[in-house]
Design an enzyme around this catalytic site. Structure first.
Site, PDB file in Angstrom:
ATOM      1  N   PRO A 150      -4.427 -12.099  -9.369  1.00  0.00           N
ATOM      2  CA  PRO A 150      -3.493 -12.928 -10.143  1.00  0.00           C
ATOM      3  C   PRO A 150      -2.753 -12.202 -11.272  1.00  0.00           C
ATOM      4  O   PRO A 150      -2.924 -12.503 -12.449  1.00  0.00           O
ATOM      5  CB  PRO A 150      -4.407 -14.023 -10.703  1.00  0.00           C
ATOM      6  N   CYS A 151      -1.891 -11.263 -10.883  1.00  0.00           N
ATOM      7  CA  CYS A 151      -1.094 -10.580 -11.906  1.00  0.00           C
ATOM      8  C   CYS A 151      -0.099 -11.538 -12.564  1.00  0.00           C
ATOM      9  O   CYS A 151       0.448 -11.233 -13.634  1.00  0.00           O
ATOM     10  CB  CYS A 151      -0.388  -9.370 -11.318  1.00  0.00           C
ATOM     11  N   HIS A 152       0.121 -12.708 -11.966  1.00  0.00           N
ATOM     12  CA  HIS A 152       1.005 -13.695 -12.579  1.00  0.00           C
ATOM     13  C   HIS A 152       0.405 -14.281 -13.858  1.00  0.00           C
ATOM     14  O   HIS A 152       1.110 -14.920 -14.640  1.00  0.00           O
ATOM     15  CB  HIS A 152       1.327 -14.830 -11.597  1.00  0.00           C
TER      16      HIS A 152
END
Length: 281
Positions: A246-248
């Site tokens: 989850p780089c978001h």
């Protein structure tokens, strides 16, 4: 031909792009509905069905003040959070179900010569998904507009691998993460090609809980390299597995949402969608 889910997200995405540019003005429902070319009533219904909350509530989730609040109120660092596995309730840290299986040096060197990569295309709340996997696990997830773009990325990562269009168990489990009320109940393996530093950053990303945020500086401290915030950003930009890694959930220290490999509008949609799932009424 576009699916109904694609059409819905396209309408929502148009509204999200407008909200991202104007969220500090807190635009009215009528104003945002006009951008999506829908009546206020229809837009309210379509948006609420997609996000699980009203446009007004969603706007609160992605506002600057909300981002700052999450960062400020998150008292635990990522290492502490990784040991707090509250997995029994609806707020469980489902990303910690994911297990990284990095490539061996030999596999890395030969460019995937012995690999067979299966891939499939599916729809999700954020657009069309390209998912690729080996026998060991998921090796790539991309949001895409054209199928060939994602296949080209596989060829770039594993130039000697064989590819076949086929859905497998790894892919089926990954798709469940995009369902509103369904999550996998067994580990999802990732088969990743990256440097030791990149793998360390991607593993740290997995420890950011659903509905929470981190910054590049915080991640650098988590991997015990506090001066590497810029290098962390570079590793994040090379993340091959959208959403599951989850780089978001990484934003600027000021609370600004910032850019995203798969589009800042999509990033904002993900953060609001997750917050709605975690905190929505």
């Amino acid at each position: 031909m576009k699916s109904q889910e694609d059409i819905t997200y396209q309408k929502v995405a148009e509204a999200l792009a407008y909200l991202q540019r104007n969220f500090q003005k807190q635009p009215k429902l009528e104003e945002v509905a006009k951008i999506a070319n829908l009546s206020p009533y229809h837009f309210q219904r379509v948006f609420s069905e997609w996000a699980g909350v009203s446009p007004k509530k969603f706007l609160q989730y992605i506002s600057l003040s909300h981002a700052k609040k999450i960062l400020k109120e998150s008292r635990k660092n990522l290492l502490e959070t990784s040991y707090d596995l509250g997995l029994s309730g609806p707020g469980r840290l489902h990303d910690l179900f994911i297990k990284i299986e990095g490539m061996t040096p030999g596999e890395y060197k030969d460019g995937g010569k012995s690999l067979v990569i299966h891939y499939s295309i599916s729809n999700c709340p954020f657009g069309k998904l390209f998912i690729a996997s080996t026998s060991k696990g998921i090796c790539q997830i991309d949001f895409l507009d054209k199928n060939q773009q994602a296949r080209t990325k596989i060829t770039a990562q594993f130039p000697k691998a064989k590819t076949k269009k086929q859905m497998d168990e790894h892919q089926q489990k990954a798709i469940q993460f995009f369902a509103r009320d369904s999550l996998p109940h067994s580990p999802i393996n990732l088969h990743l090609k990256g440097s030791n530093f990149q793998l360390k950053v991607w593993e740290a990303l997995l420890k950011i809980p659903l509905g929470q945020l981190s910054t590049y500086g915080q991640l650098a401290k988590t991997i015990q390299n506090p001066n590497a915030a810029r290098a962390v950003g570079s590793a994040i930009s090379r993340n091959p597995v959208a959403y599951l890694i989850p780089c978001h959930r990484v934003i600027q220290s000021s609370g600004i949402i910032g850019g995203y490999k798969w589009g800042s509008d999509r990033k904002m949609a993900m953060l609001g969608w997750e917050s709605a799932k975690e905190y929505g009424e």
